[in-house]
Design a protein around this motif. Structure first.
Motif, PDB file in Angstrom:
ATOM      1  N   UNK A 203       8.534   2.445  -2.692  1.00 31.21           N
ATOM      2  CA  UNK A 203       7.705   2.812  -1.537  1.00 31.21           C
ATOM      3  C   UNK A 203       8.495   3.763  -0.638  1.00 31.21           C
ATOM      4  N   UNK A 204       7.941   4.933  -0.414  1.00 31.56           N
ATOM      5  CA  UNK A 204       8.551   5.934   0.481  1.00 31.56           C
ATOM      6  C   UNK A 204      10.019   6.182   0.136  1.00 31.56           C
ATOM      7  N   UNK A 205      10.249   6.535  -1.104  1.00 34.72           N
ATOM      8  CA  UNK A 205      11.592   6.876  -1.594  1.00 34.72           C
ATOM      9  C   UNK A 205      12.575   5.724  -1.487  1.00 34.72           C
ATOM     10  N   UNK A 274       9.073 -13.709   8.396  1.00 33.27           N
ATOM     11  CA  UNK A 274       7.887 -13.790   7.554  1.00 33.27           C
ATOM     12  C   UNK A 274       6.862 -12.761   7.991  1.00 33.27           C
ATOM     13  N   UNK A 275       6.264 -12.135   7.001  1.00 37.84           N
ATOM     14  CA  UNK A 275       5.147 -11.229   7.245  1.00 37.84           C
ATOM     15  C   UNK A 275       3.900 -11.910   6.695  1.00 37.84           C
ATOM     16  N   UNK A 314      -4.620  -1.842   2.946  1.00 34.61           N
ATOM     17  CA  UNK A 314      -3.625  -2.400   3.847  1.00 34.61           C
ATOM     18  C   UNK A 314      -2.237  -2.597   3.270  1.00 34.61           C
ATOM     19  N   UNK A 315      -2.034  -2.305   1.996  1.00 35.29           N
ATOM     20  CA  UNK A 315      -0.730  -2.573   1.379  1.00 35.29           C
ATOM     21  C   UNK A 315       0.349  -1.639   1.906  1.00 35.29           C
ATOM     22  N   UNK A 316      -0.004  -0.388   2.146  1.00 40.22           N
ATOM     23  CA  UNK A 316       1.009   0.563   2.610  1.00 40.22           C
ATOM     24  C   UNK A 316       1.601   0.131   3.942  1.00 40.22           C
ATOM     25  N   UNK A 321       6.286  -2.338   6.845  1.00 38.86           N
ATOM     26  CA  UNK A 321       6.895  -3.411   7.629  1.00 38.86           C
ATOM     27  C   UNK A 321       8.047  -4.058   6.872  1.00 38.86           C
ATOM     28  N   UNK A 322       7.907  -4.202   5.549  1.00 38.09           N
ATOM     29  CA  UNK A 322       8.975  -4.791   4.732  1.00 38.09           C
ATOM     30  C   UNK A 322      10.241  -3.951   4.828  1.00 38.09           C
TER      31      UNK A 322
END
Length: 352
Positions: A203-205, A274-275, A314-316, A321-322
């Motif tokens: 994700x994003x490099x 936690x997310x 919503x996954x992106x 956030x991760x």
């Protein structure tokens, strides 16, 4: 490949070779004297962490590991050959526990980490080493020193940056398949996932490892369902994604059950960031999704992400956030080198 995360094995290092009793015998040389050499050293038992392994299944079929003994000493002051070391490869994340499981003897957290676990016995002295001014023809010698031996438990805790938790049927398998290169089994019934699954997310490099464990139910700490033994595989994670099914009977109750099981397990899991993600929002309208999200926040969630593993909604934002909880460079990125850049749609959280 079958998954096994605990195994009991027997280890024994090699015995030292015995020393020799010998005397020099050559024509025209009287009183040649003692020339028995020392015995060779026994082999060490070495454990080394290697990449590419994520199960202890090999130790189910091979449980006894014995290093070879050193060679005998020989005449003409020849020292016996030392035995080769016995090298045992284990997955990264393996812990070595005492037989009663009360003490952690070793913890392998990096590729290439190597520990000499048991030392081989030293070789015995030959009679040449006993020669002195008062003992010109010694006949005594030593047997080789005995090797060390013990039974140990191997326990594997998979190394992952992010852990995925939730009740059975929360959609964890669909989610990890959508965001990573994992190929987890998906089914419309509880406990589709029976063993932990790992997937590499891009994700994003950036790259990081996501671990999915079997679903938890109330009483898992007491053995209900599959129990909580697999929670050990997320102990090393930096952040947890708590997936909650929006189509479940009560999302707030679902969050409470998982939180209490994490607390009952301990090991610091209840204190990890936690997310909270409300999954399967493609099955509900925006109004219902917002209402459930508000209830979860009122029940203690800092923020709720509305996502859908099936549609990608919503996954992106959740993956963004991760990344905020990960170091500048994860172990996966360090081992793999530079990761790929985003595609032109900026959508590289999709399967690879």
């Amino acid at each position: 490949m079958h998954f096994l995360d605990q195994a009991k094995i027997y280890l024994k290092s090699g015995q030292g070779g015995p020393g020799a009793v010998g005397f020099r015998r050559e024509k025209y040389i009287e009183y040649g004297g003692p020339d028995g050499g020392n015995g060779g050293k026994g082999g060490d038992v070495i454990l080394v962490a290697v990449a590419g392994l994520n199960t202890l299944i090999d130790f189910r079929y091979s449980q006894h590991f014995k290093a070879k003994r050193g060679s005998h000493g020989q005449g003409k002051d020849k020292t016996g050959a030392g035995a080769p070391d016995l090298v045992i490869q284990v997955p990264v994340g393996t812990q070595v526990l005492s037989e009663d499981k009360e003490e952690v003897l070793a913890d392998f957290t990096e590729v290439g980490q190597e520990i000499v676990f048991l030392r081989g016995g030293i070789g015995g002295r030959g009679n040449a080493s006993y020669k002195s001014s008062t003992n010109r023809a010694p006949r005594q010698h030593q047997p080789g020193e005995m090797g060390e031996e013990l039974w140990v438990w191997l326990r594997l805790k998979l190394l992952a940056d992010v852990g995925l938790v939730g009740l059975p049927n929360a959609g964890k398998s669909t989610f990890i398949n959508a965001v990573s290169n994992a190929q987890a089994k998906v089914g419309d019934y509880a406990f589709t996932t029976l063993v932990p699954k790992l997937g590499v997310v891009r994700h994003k490099a950036r790259e990081f490892v996501l671990a999915d464990i079997p679903g938890l139910i109330e009483g898992a700490a007491d053995g209900a369902g599959i129990g909580d033994r697999f929670l050990g595989h997320i102990e090393r994670c930096r952040v947890l994604i708590h997936l909650i099914d929006i189509a479940g009977d009560d999302p707030v109750e679902a969050m409470r059950v998982v939180q209490e099981e994490l607390l009952a397990y301990g090991a610091g899991l209840e204190d990890k960031p936690q997310l909270v993600a409300l999954n399967k929002v493609d099955l509900a309208d925006d109004e219902l999704s917002k209402a459930f999200a508000d209830e979860l926040i009122a029940a203690g969630a800092d923020k709720v992400f509305n996502v859908s593993g099936a549609s990608g909604a919503g996954i992106e934002a959740l993956m963004d956030a991760v990344l905020g909880y990960l170091p500048d460079r994860t172990a996966t990125e360090t081992n793999a080198g530079e990761v790929e850049e985003e595609d032109e749609d900026g959508n590289n959280w999709s399967p690879i």
